[in-house]
Design an enzyme around this catalytic site. Sequence first.
Site, short mmCIF file in Angstrom:
data_model
loop_
_atom_site.label_atom_id
_atom_site.label_comp_id
_atom_site.label_asym_id
_atom_site.label_seq_id
_atom_site.Cartn_x
_atom_site.Cartn_y
_atom_site.Cartn_z
N ARG A 1 -12.56 -42.99 11.84
CA ARG A 1 -11.88 -43.36 10.59
C ARG A 1 -12.49 -44.61 9.97
O ARG A 1 -12.24 -44.91 8.79
CB ARG A 1 -10.38 -43.53 10.83
N GLU B 1 -9.15 -39.45 41.85
CA GLU B 1 -8.84 -40.83 42.23
C GLU B 1 -9.68 -41.86 41.48
O GLU B 1 -9.25 -42.98 41.27
CB GLU B 1 -9.03 -41.00 43.75
N PRO C 1 -8.71 -46.98 33.54
CA PRO C 1 -7.61 -47.95 33.46
C PRO C 1 -8.02 -49.36 33.87
O PRO C 1 -7.33 -50.32 33.58
CB PRO C 1 -6.55 -47.39 34.40
#
Length: 254
Positions: free
Chosen positions: A154, A116, A89
């Site tokens: 793709r 964590e 993140p």
Amino acid sequence: MKIDILTLFPNMFDGVLQSSIMKKAQDNGVFQYNAIDFRDYADNKHNKVDDYPYGGGAGMVLMPQPIFRAVEAIEKNEVKPPRVILMCPQGERYTQQKAEELAKEEHLIFICGHYEGYDERIRQHLVTDEISIGDFVLTGGELGAMVVIDSVVRLLPDGLGNEASAKEDSFSTGLLEHPHYTRPAEFNGYEVPEVLRSGHHGKIEAWRKKESLRRTYVRRPDLLDNYPLSKLDKTLLQEVKTEEETKQKNNKTD
């Protein structure tokens, strides 16, 4: 393309990568993947891969040793170093442009963490890229890796079976994609725009470009800040702005 995935849950990838377009791409030799449980590379009796953080704090942190050893084993016979991607993140926000960049590589390694976080030495001395698929936190990196892999595959030659499809996708051109319609021409009283049934390719292309600009202006105007507008684009965009302003005024009147 070769894709290796370091994860504690290898089976998670089968449902996504063994279905639909991804399955066809593998059958056609477009890419191959290997989901590896990096617990197998732990050098302790119980195959432990996490430990408490130095300095205290909540949660567990992934240890460097198993992940370093797993990557080293994968890279052992490689001539060209692969891209090693940490799903995190804190990483770079993922975009279509990043997908296009990664699609040029021959070999990708994804590291999917849990707990964590990662020991910082993994970031500093092992990975080449840190990627986040959005400003939110998941229980692990597996879902994010699936998203990235799908978006990259793709774009590979024969990945979709129709190379033009990927080129016209939203974000690939820098704009959101124009609306699509198919048969029937009329459904529940709603009709397909007449221009799309006209057979006039020039008018159809102009309509599509204008509607692409409209959709971008209404939904993601920030994308227009860096989009190189041609003279025609500027004319079409001004028409869009005028029409949308008129529409808003009419809605307020109603």
